[in-house]
Structure formats: C-alpha cells, structure tokens
Design a protein around this motif. Structure first.
Motif, PDB file in Angstrom:
ATOM      1  N   LEU A 797       0.841  -1.194   0.000  1.00  0.00           N
ATOM      2  CA  LEU A 797       0.000   0.000   0.000  1.00  0.00           C
ATOM      3  C   LEU A 797       0.874   1.240   0.000  1.00  0.00           C
ATOM      4  N   LEU A 798       0.670   2.078  -1.000  1.00  0.00           N
ATOM      5  CA  LEU A 798       1.395   3.343  -1.102  1.00  0.00           C
ATOM      6  C   LEU A 798       0.455   4.469  -0.691  1.00  0.00           C
ATOM      7  N   VAL A 799       0.855   5.251   0.306  1.00  0.00           N
ATOM      8  CA  VAL A 799       0.052   6.375   0.793  1.00  0.00           C
ATOM      9  C   VAL A 799       0.778   7.659   0.429  1.00  0.00           C
ATOM     10  N   LYS A 800       0.143   8.487  -0.372  1.00  0.00           N
ATOM     11  CA  LYS A 800       0.743   9.760  -0.754  1.00  0.00           C
ATOM     12  C   LYS A 800       0.524  10.793   0.356  1.00  0.00           C
ATOM     13  N   PRO A 801       1.391  11.809   0.422  1.00  0.00           N
ATOM     14  CA  PRO A 801       1.226  12.836   1.463  1.00  0.00           C
ATOM     15  C   PRO A 801      -0.149  13.492   1.462  1.00  0.00           C
ATOM     16  N   ASP A 802      -0.823  13.516   0.291  1.00  0.00           N
ATOM     17  CA  ASP A 802      -2.146  14.132   0.245  1.00  0.00           C
ATOM     18  C   ASP A 802      -3.261  13.170   0.629  1.00  0.00           C
ATOM     19  N   GLY A 803      -2.890  11.954   1.059  1.00  0.00           N
ATOM     20  CA  GLY A 803      -3.879  10.983   1.500  1.00  0.00           C
ATOM     21  C   GLY A 803      -4.318  10.003   0.431  1.00  0.00           C
ATOM     22  N   GLU A 804      -4.009  10.292  -0.845  1.00  0.00           N
ATOM     23  CA  GLU A 804      -4.356   9.357  -1.914  1.00  0.00           C
ATOM     24  C   GLU A 804      -3.524   8.086  -1.756  1.00  0.00           C
ATOM     25  N   SER A 805      -4.121   6.956  -2.084  1.00  0.00           N
ATOM     26  CA  SER A 805      -3.395   5.703  -1.914  1.00  0.00           C
ATOM     27  C   SER A 805      -3.676   4.755  -3.074  1.00  0.00           C
ATOM     28  N   PHE A 806      -2.770   3.829  -3.308  1.00  0.00           N
ATOM     29  CA  PHE A 806      -2.995   2.749  -4.262  1.00  0.00           C
ATOM     30  C   PHE A 806      -2.055   1.609  -3.916  1.00  0.00           C
ATOM     31  N   GLY A 807      -2.316   0.452  -4.488  1.00  0.00           N
ATOM     32  CA  GLY A 807      -1.487  -0.714  -4.216  1.00  0.00           C
ATOM     33  C   GLY A 807      -0.722  -1.138  -5.446  1.00  0.00           C
ATOM     34  N   PHE A 808       0.582  -1.364  -5.304  1.00  0.00           N
ATOM     35  CA  PHE A 808       1.359  -1.909  -6.408  1.00  0.00           C
ATOM     36  C   PHE A 808       0.719  -3.221  -6.857  1.00  0.00           C
ATOM     37  N   CYS A 809       0.576  -3.377  -8.189  1.00  0.00           N
ATOM     38  CA  CYS A 809      -0.004  -4.602  -8.777  1.00  0.00           C
ATOM     39  C   CYS A 809      -1.388  -4.900  -8.186  1.00  0.00           C
ATOM     40  N   ASN A 810      -2.160  -3.840  -7.888  1.00  0.00           N
ATOM     41  CA  ASN A 810      -3.524  -3.986  -7.348  1.00  0.00           C
ATOM     42  C   ASN A 810      -3.563  -4.839  -6.088  1.00  0.00           C
ATOM     43  N   SER A 811      -2.489  -4.796  -5.299  1.00  0.00           N
ATOM     44  CA  SER A 811      -2.382  -5.680  -4.140  1.00  0.00           C
ATOM     45  C   SER A 811      -3.147  -5.187  -2.924  1.00  0.00           C
ATOM     46  N   ALA A 812      -3.626  -3.931  -2.919  1.00  0.00           N
ATOM     47  CA  ALA A 812      -4.227  -3.346  -1.716  1.00  0.00           C
ATOM     48  C   ALA A 812      -5.742  -3.264  -1.783  1.00  0.00           C
ATOM     49  N   GLN A 813      -6.372  -4.093  -2.605  1.00  0.00           N
ATOM     50  CA  GLN A 813      -7.822  -4.062  -2.702  1.00  0.00           C
ATOM     51  C   GLN A 813      -8.446  -4.476  -1.366  1.00  0.00           C
ATOM     52  N   GLY A 814      -9.489  -3.765  -0.951  1.00  0.00           N
ATOM     53  CA  GLY A 814     -10.178  -4.089   0.289  1.00  0.00           C
ATOM     54  C   GLY A 814      -9.592  -3.433   1.515  1.00  0.00           C
ATOM     55  N   ILE A 815      -8.493  -2.713   1.365  1.00  0.00           N
ATOM     56  CA  ILE A 815      -7.865  -2.029   2.494  1.00  0.00           C
ATOM     57  C   ILE A 815      -8.384  -0.593   2.544  1.00  0.00           C
ATOM     58  N   LYS A 816      -8.792  -0.167   3.715  1.00  0.00           N
ATOM     59  CA  LYS A 816      -9.378   1.158   3.883  1.00  0.00           C
ATOM     60  C   LYS A 816      -8.373   2.092   4.549  1.00  0.00           C
ATOM     61  N   ILE A 817      -8.341   3.337   4.080  1.00  0.00           N
ATOM     62  CA  ILE A 817      -7.433   4.326   4.656  1.00  0.00           C
ATOM     63  C   ILE A 817      -8.227   5.589   4.992  1.00  0.00           C
ATOM     64  N   THR A 818      -7.982   6.122   6.175  1.00  0.00           N
ATOM     65  CA  THR A 818      -8.668   7.331   6.634  1.00  0.00           C
ATOM     66  C   THR A 818      -7.635   8.396   6.977  1.00  0.00           C
ATOM     67  N   ASP A 819      -7.821   9.590   6.426  1.00  0.00           N
ATOM     68  CA  ASP A 819      -6.950  10.722   6.731  1.00  0.00           C
ATOM     69  C   ASP A 819      -7.438  11.341   8.038  1.00  0.00           C
TER      70      ASP A 819
END
Length: 886
Positions: A797-819
């Motif tokens: 899971l990659l979390v950008k400083p602005d709160g946007e996130s994504f997973g390399f190779c779509n690996s982070a599906q189903g993971i929730k992130i809250t700023d």
C-alpha cells in the motif's frame, strides 16, 4: 540448522569477453545435409560442379558484395568446385516493390530479379536456403516470387551495451566492434534490415541550446563507422532514445533563458516535462535531429519511446488509467495526439533539414496488465502518414489458466496475443500513420538467459495475426531476444509469408536448411511440442520478472525460513535467491504455478526425448550440436523452475511440523544438485548459455553452478537432520529468527511512528508522519504486509502525502485508509487477507528524495542496509520486515 548467513559468497561474474562474441565474428558455416546420388532427378539442374555469379544488377556502392560473397563462400566450402557452366544472374526489374524478389531456375541459368539491392540480397540468401534444404545438391526448375509485408524488421546487437545502470556502458565510446562481418552476414541472412542502438541527444547533437559534449566527435565517428559497415549488409542503423528528455534540477537542469521549454507543473520526483508547444522547444528538437542526421549520413531512422518509460513531453502528465487530461491543456489547446505529432514532426523536419529520408518511429509503451483508458486509442488520430507508431503486441493479453482468466503485461513469447488494446490501436492507426508491432522474437522476459526459445510456431501465429491487422513494421527485441538462430530465421521468412501454408508446413520449410530434408518433419513436430509446453508458462508479470525460470538452476533451496527477496531476472544481482517466493506470484497461487510449470516440464521432457537421436545423427555438425545443447539446457531450466515451486509448497507443510514431506523435498534437492552438474557441462560446451543481455552478465556459469551444488548439500543435510525430529522440534528448528513485534504497541522511526492494534477481524495501523529535515522532491510512504510462509504476493500500500493511496499490482484491494489530519493516517487491513493467521510479516516505510536526487529511507523495523527501489515493489524487500505476532 544453517542460517542465511551460513551461505557461502556467490562467485563473482565472469569479466572476460563472452566466448560467443568470438564465435559471432566467424562467418556462418551453413552446413547442408546432402546424400549421395548418381542420376539427376527430372526437372532439376545439377549443382555438383558449382556455378558462376554474373552480377547484372546495378550496384555502384558495392552493397551486394557481401551477399555475393556469402554465396561464394557457401559454394567453395560445400560444393568445392567452381564452374562457369551454370550462371547465377542478377538483374533489375523496376516494376517490383521494395525487397520483392524472384528466383527463376532454367536449364542454363538461375536468375535473381528485383527492383532494389535489398531484393537481390533477399534472393541470394533465399537461394542458399533452398540449396541447403534439398536432400541432394540440385535446384528444381521453376520460379518463386516473394514480397515482404513487413518493411522494417528491427533488431539489436545481442551483446551491445544498454547505456543504463549498473554499468552505464556506451557502445559509441569504447573501442569494441559490436558488428563483426560474420555477425552482420548472419543477421542479414535472417531477414533483419535494421538494428537500434542507444543514444542521448545532448551527447550526440550539436545545437545552439547547449554546449557540445566533449565526447561528441568520438561518438559521431564510431556511429558513422557502424552505419557504413551495417549498410554493406543491407542493415540500417536506428538511433534509440527516450526523448525529448524531461528536465530535472539535479540530472538534467533547464538552462537559464529557455524556460519556455519547461512544462508545468512538476511531475513526481521533481521532473518537469518538455514543452513542445513553444517555438524554442520545436527548434531544439529540430536542431538536435538535424545535427545527428547531417553528421551521420545514411543513418536509417530515429526510434524513441515517446510515452510510458521515462518522462518526456507533456504527454508524460497523462495517466494511462485515468482520463488522460493534461494539467497544461488550456495553455496550448493541443490534444494528446497533436502533442505527439508535434514532437515527431519536429524530428522529421530536422531529418529533412539534414537532407535525409530516414524514418521516425515512436514507441508508445503501455506494458501493464490492467486495461488502459480510451484516450490511448486516439493517439494515432493526428499523427501524419510519414511517421510510424509502435505498440506492444501482447501487453494486456489474457489467457485462462487453472480455471481462472489472467492478464499479462509487458512482452510474452509464450502467449500468442494480440491483446485487445493492440487490436484497437492497430485499427486506429489504419490509414492514418505507419504502424509497428513491438514483440520479442528470440526470447522474452519469461526466460532470457538462453540465446533463443525454440518455439517458431508461436511466431507463425503472431505474425499471421500481425499481417491480418495491417502491421507494416516490427521491432523484434528489447535488450534481449535477438540472438541469431531458429527464431530470427523464422521471423525473417514470416515477413515474406502469405500464410497459404499452415503452421506445420511452415515449420518443415524452416527446418530443412538447418536439419535437412530427412529430419525436417520430426524437427517441426518437436518445435510444436516445445510451443505446447511453453504455452503453460504462468501468465504472470511477476513470474517473468522475479521467478526462477531464468536462473533457478543456481538458486539455493532454504529449509529454514530466511525470508529474503528473490533476484530480479534482468539485473546482475550479487545476492543469493531468497525464499519469499510469493514475490513472483501476483496472478497465481503457488499451487497454480506448480501445476502449470509441472505440465510445461512434462511436455518439454517428452519432446526432448529425440535429443539423443539428434546428437548421433548430427555428430559432424557443430551448429546442430549447439541446438541440442540449448534444448537440453532449457529442459534443465524448466524442470528447475517447476521443482522450486514444489519445494517451497512442500516447505510450507514442513513448517507445520509435518515430516512426511521430507522424502519429497530430499528428492527435489538431489535432482536439482544433479541438474546443476549437468548444466556445468552444457555451459562449458555452449558459451551462449546463462548470458542475459539486459543484465550484461552471465546469470549462471560453471563456478556459480558448483557453488549451488555445495549449497544444496547443506539443504540435504538440513533435511536429513529434521527427518527424525518431532513436530515441535521441527518447528523450532525452522522458525524465522529475525525481529518480532506485537500489537497494541507504538513503534517509532526517525521521522514517523506507528501504533498497531488488532480489533476484531482487522489490523489497524495508525501512522503519524513528522516533518523531514531535507527539502524533498518526492516522497513515498508504504505499508507492506506478507504472509508468514512467504508464498503469497505481498500487500503493498502506497500512501501519498495528500492521503491518496494505491497498491502496487492492485495488491491493496479491500484495504481502507482514513486521513486523520495533521499528517496522520489510519489503515485498516482485514485479517481475512491472511486467512486469520497468528503471524504476519510487516514493514512500514518512508522514502524521500532530496534536491540532489539522493534517496533517504526510514523503516519500521529499523534496518541498517541501503534500500534499492524495485519494479512493481517500490521499497519492498523481504529482509526489511518484522514478524508481527498476533
């Protein structure tokens, strides 16, 4: 039980000139397999007394001398007679198209006819193949006529420097001859009419914008020599670059006064795109192209990656998975297609300014498996007819394997393709601009430590589809996939194929010159089986990049969990392969990979049963013995790749304390030890084996194979040691003994902290980031988790400083992130992703680049070793994790 630190150091890579380089300097043997005969068959002419070449084709520059010499060498080596009773005549007929040729055989002469020198060249090499392929030295009376549907067939020097890390070697600076005469003759005979080599504009061009590079003159002179040498063999030289290069304050600063050439705003990492809409920008591109093509006459073309590799023009702002809108669109009002055409037009105008008719080819690189957005398919719409765009033939292709549909990214030789996206962009380019397919002819990322993968039937299917889609040009390789042999030869023939003959008939005709008439059908059947086997290669981009097929033959097998990363297939890694086998399995489970590679090995082993017969029959033909070396080496590599999957699948069971799997693991280790010993002999016989053109080193070689044998002896001893132990004793012996962390605690790094909690069926990570001291151009924040056995692909899971996130190779599906505000984030990970396991590997990481592009890394757990970012992984390295015990 031995530890990772007990592994002996890997022997250093060989640094001498690879033996195959000297072999490529020699002219091809082109050995026929004729039998004796006394009576001349009807409707044939006898070649046993030789012939005389009567060049009637106008050739003021002597470009056909090399082709005539090839025919003469063949005659004197194998016919051993010279006679003027039979004439081989060349003549011009301007009604023929470019490279089109005919061969007319009558009682008194053989006439080769074409409109241009390259048509005659193709006729000469075709004639040699026909003569070699007959079972007796005769020619049948009659006429054949061939016309290419692929104009440019571009390859690359197999051992040419890549001008990239880690060695940064530049072929235009050193004194090595990368194009010896024998090698060029072989390439020309296989239908290749273009080669590409890497340049940088600022190093090679002289413009009013930048000071001239101190080594420019040396580069220009060597490039001129290369162009002139290759031209004698009908091979055009294309300069390859990723241009116009984006700007960066550390690596490529924009000089004061040229701000109009800078795009806005900044790309990630401090890069700023090149703005082509300014008059200054157009002039820089035009002057650069004009300078290069003016100072290097007869240069064939410029090939560039315009989009998808590294930042170049403002197109680099466009996200292939989003709407493609550019932040600077209102500034210039140009569409993405117009931006592309503006860049290519400036290059083309510069080439014309130099008085050259060379071509421009733009490779649009979209390698990822995921579907791309529609704006990509509009890119050909504004590109003029005098330019060529190229696209990956297989990227995004799909295939059903083990009951599931998988998508493959980048290049594939095992998967036929084309992908849907290739078909769409081919349709979009039709009647708009030239169109090229980017494929891998010899081998691809699946297995690139061999000269070529002998599956020419796969090429037949690919080329047939290419022709149907209106493809006009082909890029045949990346840094690898270009060694001469069966596959190059097949590609050259397929460029002239009308596909009226079926796949097997084509393969028989391909086999005849090398193997002779008698064995051609058996060889074709063997190749078909090889293709069937190869089709089971897991369609998984990670298995290509990190899997064991390339060099599993030198991987140690770890009984105790060491949790170390796998080597990258295309890099000269200096560390032993680890056991985090899930790094290679983003699409497939370990069971899937074991099944597929097992099927692959079984079919290959069945096809390879003919090798002893071939060894005996072709005992006096060194080239065919080399082919047998290759087939046997591939048998070992494919079996090894399968055995490694099985070993780690079994190890997962062993680590539960079950010693019933030990006999199977012992057998696998013993078989692998024997395989490494067999590969030593093959490597000593065939110096091509083990070399990876992008790594620029041998990935396996005799000393490293001996090292592996010694390590496997440790594996066998460790397994024997466990065989008499209880379940608890086994678990204690094999457990991982690195850093352990626990929930309900807060852990601190230098620039951030993380509170880890287990709440119900979720893991909660609350990460608080402090301000970093250095001025940062780019920052990466990663939360990474991997299963305890290391057999599943990690969550990245990659979390950008602005709160946007994504997973390399779509690996982070189903993971929730809250700023949570104030640079604090809550990440919720469902434990179901790990089958509610009681132990999970965890790494929390912060990476940033300062204004000098120096990388800094902060890590939980604390790690002393330096970090290297990896493709599709970011900052993930298994050895940087801690074990979270729940």
């Amino acid at each position: 039980m031995y530890h990772f630190e007990d592994i002996a150091p890997i022997p250093p890579f060989p640094t001498d000139e690879p033996g195959f380089v000297n072999e490529l300097r020699k002219y091809p043997r082109r050995q026929p397999h004729w039998k004796e005969f006394s009576e001349l068959p009807v409707n044939t002419i006898d070649l046993r007394n030789g012939w005389k070449i009567e060049p009637g084709f106008p050739d003021p520059d002597g470009l056909l001398t090399s082709a005539y010499d090839a025919l003469e060498k063949f005659k004197m080596e194998h016919i051993k007679k010279d006679s003027d009773q039979l004439l081989i005549i060349t003549k011009q007929d301007e009604s023929y198209d470019c490279e089109e040729f005919s061969i007319e055989v009558t009682n008194g002469a053989v006439t080769l006819c074409a409109a241009d020198t390259e048509g005659i060249r193709r006729a000469v090499y075709a004639l040699i193949d026909i003569i070699r392929g007959n079972d007796i030295p005769v020619l049948k009376i009659g006429t054949i006529r061939k016309k290419p549907w692929l104009k440019n067939r571009i390859s690359r020097c197999f051992f040419g420097p890549i001008k990239r890390p880690p060695f940064f070697r530049d072929e235009l600076i050193d004194d090595i001859d990368y194009y010896p005469e024998g090698y060029l003759d072989l390439l020309a005979s296989e239908g290749i009419n273009g080669i590409w080599l890497t340049i940088a504009w600022k190093e090679l061009a002289s413009t009013n914008f930048f000071p001239e590079d101190s080594l420019r003159t040396k580069r220009i002179e060597k490039l001129k020599n290369t162009v002139n040498k290759c031209r004698k063999y009908g091979i055009k030289v294309w300069v390859f670059s990723i241009e116009p290069a984006s700007w960066h304050p550390a690596s490529n600063p924009l000089p004061s006064g040229y701000e109009d050439m800078r795009g806005e705003p900044s790309l990630s990492g401090g890069y700023q795109a090149f703005c082509i809409n300014s008059e200054m920008g157009k002039r820089y591109v035009r002057e650069s192209a004009a300078s290069i093509f003016r100072d290097v006459p007869n240069l064939g073309g410029m090939m560039l990656i315009s989009l998808g590799e590294r930042p170049t023009s403002c197109l680099s702002y466009a996200d292939e998975f989003e709407d493609g809108k550019l932040p600077c669109a209102e500034k210039c009002k140009l569409s993405n297609s117009q931006i592309l055409n503006t860049v290519l037009s400036a290059i083309k105008d510069g080439i014309k300014d130099a008085g050259s008719n060379a071509e421009v080819l733009s490779w649009l690189y979209s390698p990822r498996p995921a579907q791309i957005k529609d704006w990509w398919f509009d890119l050909p719409s504004a590109v003029d007819k005098d330019k060529i765009i190229a696209f990956n033939f297989e990227s995004g292709c799909t295939k059903a394997q083990t009951g599931k549909v998988h998508a493959g990214g980048d290049y594939w030789l095992s998967a036929i393709g084309p992908s849907d996206r290739f078909g769409r962009i081919a349709a979009a380019a039709k009647n708009k601009c030239g169109f090229a397919a980017k494929i891998q002819v010899g081998c691809s990322h699946e297995l690139a430590t061999i000269p070529f993968m002998p599956v020419p039937g796969n090429l037949y299917k690919k080329y047939k589809a290419m022709k149907a889609l209106g493809v006009q040009h082909v890029i045949q390789c990346w840094y690898f996939g270009n060694y001469p042999g069966t596959m190059n030869h097949a590609a050259g023939l397929l460029a002239f194929e009308d596909f009226t003959q079926n796949e097997k008939s084509f393969l028989i005709s391909l086999a005849r010159p090398e193997w002779g008439e008698e064995m051609a059908e058996k060889i074709a059947d063997m190749w078909l089986k090889f293709g069937e086997a190869y089709s089971n290669y897991p369609l998984d981009i990670q298995y290509q990049y990190y899997g064991p097929m390339h060099d599993g033959i030198v991987w140690p097998l770890h009984v105790k969990q060491v949790f170390r990363s796998l080597p990258r297939s295309w890099k000269p890694e200096t560390y032993p392969a680890g056991d985090a086998i899930g790094e290679s399995l983003v699409n497939h489970s370990i069971a899937d990979a074991e099944i597929l590679t097992g099927i692959m090995a079984d079919i290959w082993n069945d096809a390879a049963a003919i090798i002893p017969e071939l060894r005996k029959k072709y005992a006096d033909d060194p080239d065919r013995q080399r082919d047998c070396d290759l087939y046997e080496a591939l048998q070992l590599l494919i079996n090894s790749g399968s055995h490694i999957m099985s070993f780690y699948h079994l190890r997962q069971i062993l680590h539960t304390g079950n010693n019933c799997v030990i006999p199977q693991m012992l057998e696998l280790a013993a078989v692998e030890k024997d395989a490494s010993a067999k590969m030593i002999k093959l490597c000593e016989s065939d110096c091509r084996l083990g070399y990876h053109s992008e790594a620029e080193v041998y990935k396996y070689f005799p000393e490293k194979l001996r090292w592996r044998i010694a390590e496997l002896e440790k594996t066998i001893a460790a397994l024997n040691e466990l065989s008499g132990k209880t379940a608890e004793e086994i678990k204690e012996s094999v457990k991982w003994d690195g850093t352990v962390i626990n929930p309900d605690q807060s852990y601190s790094a230098k620039t951030f902290s993380c509170l880890i909690k287990k709440v119900g069926n979720e893991l909660l990570f609350t990460v608080k980031y402090d301000k970093i001291s250095e001025e940062s151009l780019q920052e990466l924040r990663q939360l990474m988790l991997m299963d305890k056995s290391g057999i599943k692909f990690p969550i990245l899971l990659l979390v950008k400083p602005d709160g946007e996130s994504f997973g390399f190779c779509n690996s982070a599906q189903g993971i929730k992130i809250t700023d949570l505000g104030d640079d604090e984030f809550l990440v919720r990970v469902p434990l179901g992703r790990f089958d509610y396991a009681s132990e999970i590997f965890v790494c929390i990481q912060r990476i940033w680049f300062d204004t000098a592009q120096k990388m800094h890394c902060d890590n939980i757990p604390a790690v002393d070793s330096e970090l290297e970012l990896k493709l599709n992984f970011g900052g993930h390295s298994a050895e940087r994790y801690a074990l979270l015990q729940l």
